[in-house]
Design an enzyme around this catalytic site. Structure first.
Site, PDB file in Angstrom:
ATOM      1  N   SER A  36       0.811  -1.226   0.000  1.00  0.00           N
ATOM      2  CA  SER A  36       0.000   0.000   0.000  1.00  0.00           C
ATOM      3  C   SER A  36       0.843   1.275   0.000  1.00  0.00           C
ATOM      4  CB  SER A  36      -0.932   0.015   1.207  1.00  0.00           C
ATOM      5  OG  SER A  36      -0.185  -0.060   2.405  1.00  0.00           O
ATOM      6  N   ASP A 331      -3.354   8.510   7.745  1.00  0.00           N
ATOM      7  CA  ASP A 331      -4.489   7.746   8.281  1.00  0.00           C
ATOM      8  C   ASP A 331      -4.105   6.810   9.427  1.00  0.00           C
ATOM      9  OD1 ASP A 331      -3.096   5.756   7.031  1.00  0.00           O
ATOM     10  OD2 ASP A 331      -4.630   5.225   5.578  1.00  0.00           O
ATOM     11  N   HIS A 334      -0.437   5.119   6.887  1.00  0.00           N
ATOM     12  CA  HIS A 334       0.178   5.689   5.686  1.00  0.00           C
ATOM     13  C   HIS A 334       0.448   7.169   5.876  1.00  0.00           C
ATOM     14  CE1 HIS A 334      -2.472   2.287   4.497  1.00  0.00           C
ATOM     15  NE2 HIS A 334      -1.313   1.884   4.011  1.00  0.00           N
TER      16      HIS A 334
END
Ligand SMILES: *[C@@H]1O[C@H](CO)[C@@H](O)[C@H](O)[C@H]1NC(C)=O
Ligand SMILES: *[C@@H]1O[C@H](CO)[C@@H](O)[C@H](O)[C@H]1NC(C)=O
Ligand SMILES: *[C@@H]1O[C@H](CO)[C@@H](O)[C@H](O)[C@H]1NC(C)=O
Ligand SMILES: *[C@@H]1O[C@H](CO)[C@@H](O)[C@H](O)[C@H]1NC(C)=O
Length: 363
Positions: A36, A331, A334
């Site tokens: 991610s 978040d 990240h």
């Protein structure tokens, strides 16, 4: 005197211009593998506010805007990477094989340990390299032509590892047990790099894992009343940063081994960890006014870190801070576009890739 300074400045800037032009022409394509931290659209799960700062809509990127790999693409004069699953796309300038939630290790590794419930994609290092191998003929033709093509490409392999460790930690395993994954994880990354070299790669960047002990997610879920559990200067959780550090030490050993085996190939370590550590020690130096450990998009007012597992970014009960650029963490896991930009600068111009990507010495 004045004139010569002006002339000198002109010479310097035109030198700089021609240097950056020749450098941006150095790479014909960029290929990326990872999770991610660098997925640009293979997996699209959340909605706005992801993407709010730059794209204006959610692209699958786990941030408010661009990722490190986007800034690398811009820095070497190539377009933002399309996900390899994009339909009807041209991949002649590169492709992205990264998947949100991808661990480095395959399903079986976790299955054997009773941890496969925590997995929801099969996109290990080897599976990503498999996809690359399958796609290559459509980009460059026969194997020898692809070797010529890849001899001018930049390949970024990672970051990998974060999800392997998450799977163990969220599966309730001790940090000691999870640490035993690290030799396997770093071995898998090295095997992936070796396969890419076999296909023709000659310029490979291998990023470290981040300072996972500084993630608001871990700080919130595994909080402790013992001050010794936190770094005195960073406020980060020591045992998780120790895990990152251990992984990175093994990764550097693997890179060293590969460099000796393939002296004609440039294999460079990209140090996410050192930059993340500096964010935590010196947040104000980078304009992170709210420190490095508070989430921008999360549950405001929740504990020290603005993070709540039940009101994550884009879920009910969450909201976005007024200015994401003042935060490292987007978040809870990240980072913000602002943090990514700074990290990419350290890879393009040094000191966190050595020699830096935009150096002439290795061209
Ligand atoms: C595929 O791309 C070509 C060229 O860009 C375009 O003309 C065509 O309409 C596209 N097809 C689909 C199904 O999107
Ligand atoms: C991943 O692969 C394993 C073994 O082949 C399979 O059982 C599992 O369902 C797959 N998971 C996903 C999300 O496709
Ligand atoms: C840890 O977090 C929980 C939940 O927010 C809180 O109730 C608890 O007091 C915290 N413990 C410590 C030691 O800070
Ligand atoms: C979020 O809140 C809205 C309105 O209160 C509600 O309709 C929706 O089901 C909630 N979503 C979740 C995931 O709880």
């Amino acid at each position: 005197m004045k004139l010569s300074i002006v002339v000198l400045l002109f010479l310097v800037s035109s030198f700089h211009l021609s240097l950056s032009l020749s450098l941006s022409q150095r790479y014909n394509a960029l290929f990326n593998f990872g999770d991610s931290l660098s997925d640009t659209g293979n997996v699209v799960i959340a909605g706005l506010p992801y993407g709010m700062t730059y794209f204006g809509h959610h692209t699958g990127r786990c941030s408010d805007g661009r990722l490190v790999i986007d800034f690398i693409a811009e820095g070497i004069g190539l377009p933002h990477l399309l996900p390899n699953t994009a339909k009807n796309a041209s991949f002649h300038q590169g492709a992205n094989f990264a998947f949100i939630a991808a661990p480095a290790l395959p399903f079986d590794f976790f299955h054997q340990r009773g941890l496969s419930k925590g997995l929801w994609v099969n996109a290990s290092v080897h599976e990503q390299v498999d996809r690359f191998e399958k796609l290559l003929p459509s980009i460059c033709g026969a194997p020898q032509e692809c070797k010529d093509f890849l001899s001018k490409s930049l390949l970024v392999v990672g970051e990998f590892g974060g999800n392997d460790y998450n799977t163990g930690i969220f599966g309730g395993r001790s940090i000691i047990e999870v640490s035993t994954f690290a030799p396997h994880v770093t071995q898998a990354v090295a095997e992936g790099v070796e396969r890419l070299i076999g296909l023709g790669a000659v310029d490979v960047i291998v990023p470290s894992v981040l300072t996972i002990g500084c993630f608001p997610l871990y700080l919130t879920l595994y909080n402790s009343s013992n001050p010794e559990d936190y770094g005195p200067k960073t406020g980060c959780a020591r045992k998780f940063n120790a895990l990152s550090w251990y992984h990175n030490t093994l990764l550097r050993r693997q890179i060293h081994r590969l460099r000796q085996k393939f002296p004609a190939v440039s294999i460079r370590y990209a140090d996410f960890y050192a930059q993340g550590f500096d964010f935590a020690i010196n947040p104000l130096k980078y304009g992170f006014k709210d420190g490095a450990l508070r989430t921008c998009c999360g549950a405001p007012g929740m504990g020290k870190y603005n993070f709540n597992l039940h009101a994550k970014c884009d879920q009910n009960g969450s909201s976005v801070c007024p200015d994401p650029a003042t935060h490292v963490s987007w978040d809870g896991i990240h980072m913000t576009e602002a943090a990514h930009r700074i990290i990419a600068r350290g890879w393009l111009h040094g000191p966190y890739v050595d020699p830096p990507i935009l150096s002439s010495s290795n061209s």
